[in-house]
Design an enzyme around this catalytic site. Structure first.
Site, short mmCIF file in Angstrom:
data_model
loop_
_atom_site.label_atom_id
_atom_site.label_comp_id
_atom_site.label_asym_id
_atom_site.label_seq_id
_atom_site.Cartn_x
_atom_site.Cartn_y
_atom_site.Cartn_z
N ASP A 182 0.83 -1.21 0.00
CA ASP A 182 0.00 0.00 0.00
C ASP A 182 0.86 1.26 0.00
O ASP A 182 1.56 1.55 0.98
CB ASP A 182 -0.90 -0.03 1.25
CG ASP A 182 -2.09 0.89 1.10
OD1 ASP A 182 -2.83 0.74 0.12
OD2 ASP A 182 -2.28 1.76 1.98
N ASP A 212 -8.28 3.35 -10.17
CA ASP A 212 -8.58 2.08 -9.53
C ASP A 212 -8.58 2.22 -8.00
O ASP A 212 -7.78 2.98 -7.44
CB ASP A 212 -7.47 1.09 -9.95
CG ASP A 212 -7.67 -0.31 -9.42
OD1 ASP A 212 -8.70 -0.91 -9.75
OD2 ASP A 212 -6.80 -0.79 -8.65
N HIS A 216 -9.87 2.92 -1.29
CA HIS A 216 -8.71 2.58 -0.46
C HIS A 216 -7.71 3.72 -0.37
O HIS A 216 -6.59 3.54 0.11
CB HIS A 216 -8.06 1.30 -1.00
CG HIS A 216 -9.04 0.17 -1.03
ND1 HIS A 216 -9.41 -0.50 0.11
CD2 HIS A 216 -9.78 -0.35 -2.03
CE1 HIS A 216 -10.33 -1.41 -0.20
NE2 HIS A 216 -10.58 -1.34 -1.48
N GLU A 248 -13.09 4.56 -9.22
CA GLU A 248 -13.73 3.31 -8.81
C GLU A 248 -13.97 3.34 -7.31
O GLU A 248 -13.01 3.25 -6.52
CB GLU A 248 -12.86 2.10 -9.16
CG GLU A 248 -13.58 0.80 -8.83
CD GLU A 248 -12.67 -0.36 -8.45
OE1 GLU A 248 -13.17 -1.51 -8.43
OE2 GLU A 248 -11.48 -0.16 -8.15
#
Ligand SMILES: *[C@@H]1O[C@H](CO)[C@@H](O)[C@H](O)[C@H]1NC(C)=O
Ligand SMILES: *[C@@H]1O[C@H](CO)[C@@H](O)[C@H](O)[C@H]1NC(C)=O
Ligand SMILES: *[C@@H]1O[C@H](CO)[C@@H](O)[C@H](O)[C@H]1NC(C)=O
Ligand SMILES: *[C@@H]1O[C@H](CO)[C@@H](O)[C@H](O)[C@H]1NC(C)=O
Ligand SMILES: CC(=O)N[C@H]1CO[C@H](CO)[C@@H](O)[C@@H]1O
Length: 512
Positions: A182, A212, A216, A248
């Site tokens: 990440d 994308d 997150h 997204e």
């Protein structure tokens, strides 16, 4: 209706919400896993002549290459560097594609994977699409370069370092999504590297990005990155054009992270759209087509100017992502053509059509064990070209939904009725419905188990029109059904419930 039109204009007015379509075009097609050389050819030979507005391409940057499973499609969602060489082709081929598509007025939108790099167990070596060395265990990606400093490690508070609880906002954004390393997008250095990658693509001529995994990432981090982006290349776009951003964010309602947190930054994927439309056309949970009279915001979707809509996407067509089993795909072609037809006829949102490849499904207890299979490939793992059959369909496992006559013709319908309001609604309180788009187009669906035989007010000028579903206009004749609209705008429609495609559509340019 006034409010509807105002919100449309407002949406297009927000700079990063505008797809910058050329010449009144309206539809994006996702050419999932296509090679750049095939996309370039498709822009010239098909997409431009048929009026498609743009292509969403698979991630163009260097990605991991996996042996087990063998070359899955999702290896492209595991970046190794921002070099432009991938399973779809080289940087030279990428530049050629962008140039050729732009030259015929078809925009390119890049799938940008900026939340993470490869999986934490991605190993060490040069198993990457350009052969760049990396070490997942050391979090070392010298071709960017990123080092361990550039990843969220101490910020994530779970024992495994992975997202364990989707109800915890900080975990969802600071921990690893399915163990993908990440990136620390709060760091100036990481923001700069991501923006440098995106700016290189903008300068080459892309029109925007599908970003994308936005759920997150913190909206503030994204805002900072987007704020660093150049304006679009003025060779092909008006001066001062901002890149089109569509994010997204999977939000089917009841999630701790809402799509609303992202709408000021760009458009957002409206996942409720395909999930609900699937239930309606499948008639699940007592849903009926007549209830879609208020389709759009009336169904609890985000406002029109913020939405990207689609019947299925590359994730949920194979059971990944969101929407579940109600999602309709090319595997159910009769329902799929109706659902995509409905989407393209309806004014809500910026519409995206999916274009897929076939894979050998293998269901065990309702789960497809082959949902990872990559695109049609040669023995050495390279992606196959998209060959055309004599009837203009695609071969070698490429489905090419966008070339199905019914879908191509509805993309043209959407262009012809662009800007017109949703009018002349009719339904039979069941699954037979019809609606118009001002005086420019009219569509009728029969998804009931009995025939439709009814005279409806189309709102269109009198004349003979070709149905663009059973055929189309060919010179001064129709290759399919003909619809006679009387001078008062009324027309008789007959659709038997056993018709191959139980819907009919006419528009101003299908008039004889
Ligand atoms: C990858 O690494 C191996 C072993 O170090 C080397 O033999 C090979 O040439 C490298 N391949 C590329 C494309 O760099
Ligand atoms: C825009 O594209 C043209 C044509 O490819 C290129 O010559 C020019 O350098 C690009 N502009 C920028 C700012 O990169
Ligand atoms: C766009 O910007 C360029 C460079 O600043 C300038 O030469 C050109 O005239 C501008 N075009 C328009 C239509 O304003
Ligand atoms: C892989 O196989 C295809 C088809 O046989 C061939 O065209 C291509 O050059 C090969 N690629 C590599 C990297 O060997
Ligand atoms: C509830 C219902 O089925 N209503 C009508 C649907 O449409 C047909 C004709 O198109 C009628 O016969 C039904 O009564």
């Amino acid at each position: 209706m006034k409010l509807f039109i105002l919100t449309t204009l407002f949406g297009l007015g927000l700079p990063q919400h505008n797809p910058h379509f050329k010449d009144g075009r309206t539809t994006i097609v996702h050419l999932f896993e296509w090679r750049w050389s095939d996309i370039a050819a498709e822009c010239e030979r098909f997409l431009a002549p048929k009026g498609f507005g743009g292509v969403q391409i698979s991630p163009p940057n260097e990605h991991i290459v996996l042996d087990n499973p063998w070359r899955p499609w999702w290896q492209r969602y595991q970046p190794i560097s921002y070099n432009l060489c991938s399973r779809s082709g080289s940087e030279k081929e990428f530049i050629d594609m962008v140039t050729r598509c732009n030259n015929v007025g078809v925009n390119i939108y890049v799938d940008a994977v900026i939340n993470h790099m490869c999986g934490s167990s991605g190993g060490e070596g040069n198993h990457s699409s350009c052969g760049s060395w990396f070490s997942a265990s050391k979090k070392d990606f010298p071709s960017v370069p990123y080092s361990a400093w550039d990843f969220n490690v101490n910020k994530c508070r779970t024992a495994t370092g992975n997202i364990e609880n989707y109800g915890d906002i900080a975990q969802v954004r600071d921990c690893r999504l399915v163990s993908l390393l990440d990136l620390a997008l709060e760091k100036d250095y990481v923001r700069a590297k991501v923006a440098e990658f995106m700016n290189k693509l903008i300068d080459l001529g892309v029109a925007g990005f599908r970003v994308d995994a936005c759920k997150h990432m913190w909206p503030g981090d994204l805002q900072n990155v987007y704020g660093r982006l150049h304006n679009l290349n003025s060779t092909w776009f008006p001066n001062h054009s901002r890149p089109f951003i569509f994010q997204e964010v999977i939000d089917l309602g009841g999630e701790v992270i809402s799509s609303r947190e992202y709408i000021h930054l760009g458009r957002v994927t409206e996942f409720k759209y395909g999930a609900k439309l699937g239930k309606v056309f499948r008639k699940w949970q007592e849903e009926k087509l007549c209830y879609t009279r208020t389709w759009g915001e009336g169904w609890g979707f985000m406002s029109d100017g913020n939405a990207i809509v689609f019947v299925d996407n590359h994730d949920n067509q194979r059971g990944h992502g969101a929407g579940g089993s109600s999602i309709i795909t090319f595997w159910d072609p009769r329902l799929y053509k109706m659902a995509v037809g409905y989407m393209l006829a309806h004014p809500y949102g910026v519409a995206r059509v999916m274009s897929s490849y076939r894979w050998n499904r293998n269901f065990v207890n309702g789960k497809d064990q082959s949902d990872w299979l990559g695109p049609p490939s040669n023995i050495n793992g390279s992606t196959k070209a998209v060959p055309l059959n004599p009837d203009q369909t695609c071969g070698d496992g490429w489905v090419c939904e966008h070339r199905w006559r019914q879908i191509t013709n509805m993309a043209i319908f959407r262009n012809v009725v662009n800007g017109q309001p949703h009018t002349n609604w009719w339904d039979n309180q069941s699954n037979q419905v019809a609606f118009g788009r001002g005086n420019r187009g009219f569509i009728v669906f029969n998804n009931d188990g009995w025939d439709l035989d009814v005279t409806l007010n189309t709102g269109m000028p009198g004349g003979t029109y070709c149905d663009v579903i059973s055929g189309q206009k060919d010179g001064n004749r129709c290759t399919g059904k003909q619809i006679l609209v009387r001078n008062d705008g009324n027309a008789l429609f007959k659709i038997t419930y056993t018709d191959e495609d139980p819907f009919v559509a006419i528009h101003a340019e299908s008039k004889l």
